[in-house]
Design a protein around this motif. Sequence first.
Motif, mmCIF file in Angstrom:
data_model
loop_
_atom_site.group_PDB
_atom_site.id
_atom_site.type_symbol
_atom_site.label_atom_id
_atom_site.label_comp_id
_atom_site.label_asym_id
_atom_site.label_seq_id
_atom_site.Cartn_x
_atom_site.Cartn_y
_atom_site.Cartn_z
ATOM 1 N N MET A 1 38.315 48.071 39.939
ATOM 2 C CA MET A 1 38.518 46.647 40.095
ATOM 3 C C MET A 1 39.840 46.419 40.830
ATOM 4 S SD MET A 1 38.801 43.680 37.144
ATOM 5 C CE MET A 1 37.156 43.964 36.589
ATOM 6 N N GLU A 5 41.228 40.675 41.472
ATOM 7 C CA GLU A 5 40.080 40.392 40.613
ATOM 8 C C GLU A 5 40.445 40.513 39.147
ATOM 9 O OE1 GLU A 5 37.039 43.116 41.779
ATOM 10 O OE2 GLU A 5 36.944 42.329 43.812
ATOM 11 N N GLN A 9 40.143 37.369 36.785
ATOM 12 C CA GLN A 9 39.128 37.453 35.733
ATOM 13 C C GLN A 9 39.733 37.065 34.386
ATOM 14 O OE1 GLN A 9 37.618 41.395 34.806
ATOM 15 N NE2 GLN A 9 35.560 40.535 34.571
#
Length: 102
Positions: A1, A5, A9
């Motif tokens: 990831m 992100e 998130q």
Amino acid sequence: MHLTEALEQSEPGLFQRVQDAIRHQQLNQRTQQTYLHWIARFVLFHQPKTPEALESADQQLFLLYLQDRIQVSRARLNQARQALFFFYADVLHKHEAVAETA
């Protein structure tokens, strides 16, 4: 990831808040990358907690994990500690002391 992100998130807009704080402090490129790395790892380590809910005990837990389980070098541990100090003070505007480890 990707770091962006991971931060987005956990809390929408968090990456931009970190970027704004970095820009405000005028950190060099390498320090920016290092801080983003450790902040993202810290946030991911504590999911599903939101960054706003994280407290000084969470810092200590993460640093102990890095020291005891991952066995990062003292230099890397200090980088992580500095990144967390920056994150709490300049991004979250919490002035909790970053816990010391052995």
